[in-house]
Design a protein around this motif. Structure first.
Motif, PDB file in Angstrom:
ATOM      1  N   LYS A   1      -6.321   0.737   3.000  1.00  0.00           N
ATOM      2  CA  LYS A   1      -5.344   1.116   4.007  1.00  0.00           C
ATOM      3  C   LYS A   1      -5.963   2.022   5.070  1.00  0.00           C
ATOM      4  CE  LYS A   1      -1.144   1.334   5.650  1.00  0.00           C
ATOM      5  NZ  LYS A   1      -0.448   0.164   6.212  1.00  0.00           N
ATOM      6  N   ASP A   2      -6.764   2.972   4.608  1.00  0.00           N
ATOM      7  CA  ASP A   2      -7.429   3.878   5.555  1.00  0.00           C
ATOM      8  C   ASP A   2      -8.401   3.107   6.454  1.00  0.00           C
ATOM      9  OD1 ASP A   2      -8.222   6.137   6.828  1.00  0.00           O
ATOM     10  OD2 ASP A   2      -9.647   6.768   5.294  1.00  0.00           O
ATOM     11  N   ARG A   3      -9.164   2.177   5.883  1.00  0.00           N
ATOM     12  CA  ARG A   3     -10.094   1.383   6.679  1.00  0.00           C
ATOM     13  C   ARG A   3      -9.359   0.482   7.678  1.00  0.00           C
ATOM     14  NH1 ARG A   3     -14.268  -2.410   3.562  1.00  0.00           N
ATOM     15  NH2 ARG A   3     -12.329  -3.527   3.142  1.00  0.00           N
ATOM     16  N   GLN A   4      -8.220  -0.062   7.245  1.00  0.00           N
ATOM     17  CA  GLN A   4      -7.445  -0.898   8.165  1.00  0.00           C
ATOM     18  C   GLN A   4      -6.917  -0.073   9.340  1.00  0.00           C
ATOM     19  OE1 GLN A   4      -3.530  -1.890   7.066  1.00  0.00           O
ATOM     20  NE2 GLN A   4      -3.589  -3.959   7.944  1.00  0.00           N
ATOM     21  N   GLN A   5      -6.441   1.131   9.068  1.00  0.00           N
ATOM     22  CA  GLN A   5      -5.937   1.976  10.144  1.00  0.00           C
ATOM     23  C   GLN A   5      -7.053   2.389  11.118  1.00  0.00           C
ATOM     24  OE1 GLN A   5      -3.975   5.214   8.202  1.00  0.00           O
ATOM     25  NE2 GLN A   5      -2.202   3.997   7.536  1.00  0.00           N
ATOM     26  N   LYS A   6      -8.249   2.706  10.570  1.00  0.00           N
ATOM     27  CA  LYS A   6      -9.367   3.060  11.436  1.00  0.00           C
ATOM     28  C   LYS A   6      -9.795   1.876  12.297  1.00  0.00           C
ATOM     29  CE  LYS A   6     -11.325   6.695   8.510  1.00  0.00           C
ATOM     30  NZ  LYS A   6     -12.511   7.124   7.730  1.00  0.00           N
TER      31      LYS A   6
ATOM     32  N   ARG B   1      -7.165   1.360  14.994  1.00  0.00           N
ATOM     33  CA  ARG B   1      -7.270   2.369  16.057  1.00  0.00           C
ATOM     34  C   ARG B   1      -8.487   2.112  16.951  1.00  0.00           C
ATOM     35  NH1 ARG B   1      -5.640   6.049  11.865  1.00  0.00           N
ATOM     36  NH2 ARG B   1      -7.848   6.543  11.513  1.00  0.00           N
TER      37      ARG B   1
ATOM     38  N   GLU C   1      -7.034   4.020  -5.780  1.00  0.00           N
ATOM     39  CA  GLU C   1      -8.080   4.433  -4.827  1.00  0.00           C
ATOM     40  C   GLU C   1      -8.494   3.281  -3.915  1.00  0.00           C
ATOM     41  OE1 GLU C   1     -11.243   5.978  -7.114  1.00  0.00           O
ATOM     42  OE2 GLU C   1     -10.151   7.793  -7.770  1.00  0.00           O
TER      43      GLU C   1
ATOM     44  N   SER D   1       0.808  -1.217   0.000  1.00  0.00           N
ATOM     45  CA  SER D   1       0.000   0.000   0.000  1.00  0.00           C
ATOM     46  C   SER D   1       0.843   1.269   0.000  1.00  0.00           C
ATOM     47  CB  SER D   1      -0.906   0.010   1.240  1.00  0.00           C
ATOM     48  OG  SER D   1      -0.109   0.027   2.419  1.00  0.00           O
TER      49      SER D   1
ATOM     50  N   ARG E   1      -5.719   2.602  -1.299  1.00  0.00           N
ATOM     51  CA  ARG E   1      -5.679   3.670  -0.299  1.00  0.00           C
ATOM     52  C   ARG E   1      -6.889   3.581   0.645  1.00  0.00           C
ATOM     53  NH1 ARG E   1      -4.029   8.373  -4.668  1.00  0.00           N
ATOM     54  NH2 ARG E   1      -1.776   7.803  -4.817  1.00  0.00           N
ATOM     55  N   GLU E   2      -8.071   3.296   0.117  1.00  0.00           N
ATOM     56  CA  GLU E   2      -9.251   3.160   0.974  1.00  0.00           C
ATOM     57  C   GLU E   2      -9.130   1.952   1.901  1.00  0.00           C
ATOM     58  OE1 GLU E   2     -12.713   3.084  -1.413  1.00  0.00           O
ATOM     59  OE2 GLU E   2     -12.554   5.180  -2.066  1.00  0.00           O
TER      60      GLU E   2
END
Length: 305
Positions: A123-128, A131, A117, A77, A120-121
């Motif tokens: 990756k963003d969902r995995q980080q959220k 957290r 896209e 990613s 990146r989405e």
């Protein structure tokens, strides 16, 4: 006109259709199931009888691919990995508008954009998600630490089978008690005050007994004199009343009521109650007697006042 002849065949007796189907029981029958079925008699069931059963799925799902597991060049990613996978074509062509080559170039660009896209989405969902899980886990650990460090409740301390005492010190010595000397000193003071109060009460009782002992009847002669003074003799009995002719104590008037005694003791403001209780002279005599007892430390007879 000649009479009509009887019918050759007798008529059937008429029966009610609903009565012909009645049975000897008042319970409604279940036409769907027989008497041997468990649900022949309808019993009420709870809203949630058993836990829901999950449908068993055949086969084994494959292990999902870890797209974001690596670091550096292994992270799919990262911007470097995306740049390598979605790099532009080496030879730039200018196809004609509406041709197959233009359509293929547009579709290739669309796939590259979707890949960038999508990664990146993801990756963003995995980080959220990570957290959120870390926050929930930290909150759970905090609650566990708070519960572990919370002091023991009083009801649990009193009802627990484990007393937490040092049994060796309990069986072979005294249990350590830091506040023992303070409590013993306080108990000594209370005991001394109680003994002093009881001694003062005993001395007062002895003094009262000594002052009243002069009027005690201890001989038969004193008893005869007391009876003659109270009731008189057969020839000269004691009379009551102003004229001295009454043979009953009620001739002197009714005795004091409880309210009159209370008014006298509390020094009531009503002049009528004071007069009925004996007037100001009796109240002043009682006060002087109490003052004399406080000054002399002994009991005074009421006859001297």
């Amino acid at each position: 006109m000649p009479p009509r002849t009887a019918l050759s065949t007798p008529l059937r007796a008429w029966k009610c259709p609903s009565c012909s189907q009645r049975t000897f029981t008042s319970t409604a029958g279940r036409a769907s199931v027989g008497p041997e079925h468990p649900r022949y008699i309808n019993f009420p069931e709870p809203p949630q009888q058993n836990a829901p059963q999950h449908k068993w799925m055949k086969g084994v799902l494959p292990v999902p691919r870890d797209v974001f597991g690596g670091k550096g060049a292994g992270d799919q990613s990262s911007e470097e990995a995306l740049a390598r996978k979605t790099k532009a074509a080496e030879r730039q062509r200018d196809p004609e508008k509406g041709s197959r080559e233009a359509w293929k170039a547009r579709m290739a660009e669309q796939r590259k954009r979707n890949l960038r896209e999508g990664v990146r989405e993801l990756k963003d969902r995995q980080q959220k998600t990570r957290r959120r899980m870390e926050t929930a886990q930290a909150e759970k650990y905090r609650e566990q630490d708070e519960l572990l460090s919370r002091p023991e409740r009083e009801d649990e301390r009193l009802t627990t089978p484990s007393h937490g005492l040092d049994l060796d010190a309990l069986y072979h010595g005294q249990v350590p008690d830091p506040s023992r000397q303070t409590r013993l000193a306080l108990k000594r003071e209370r005991s001394a005050a109680f003994e002093a109060t009881r001694t003062a009460e005993r001395l007062d009782s002895v003094n009262t007994l000594y002052s009243h002992a002069r009027n005690f009847i201890v001989t038969p002669k004193q008893l005869d004199e007391a009876v003659e003074n109270a009731f008189g003799t057969n020839d000269f009995p004691v009379t009551f009343g102003d004229r001295g002719e009454g043979m009953s104590i009620w001739e002197t008037g009714k005795p004091q009521s409880v309210q009159d005694m209370l008014n006298r003791a509390n020094n009531a403001r009503s002049s009528k109650a004071i007069e009925s209780a004996g007037g100001y002279i009796a109240i002043n005599q009682e006060r002087v007697r109490r003052i004399a007892e406080a000054l002399t430390g002994g009991k005074m007879d009421t006859d001297n006042f």
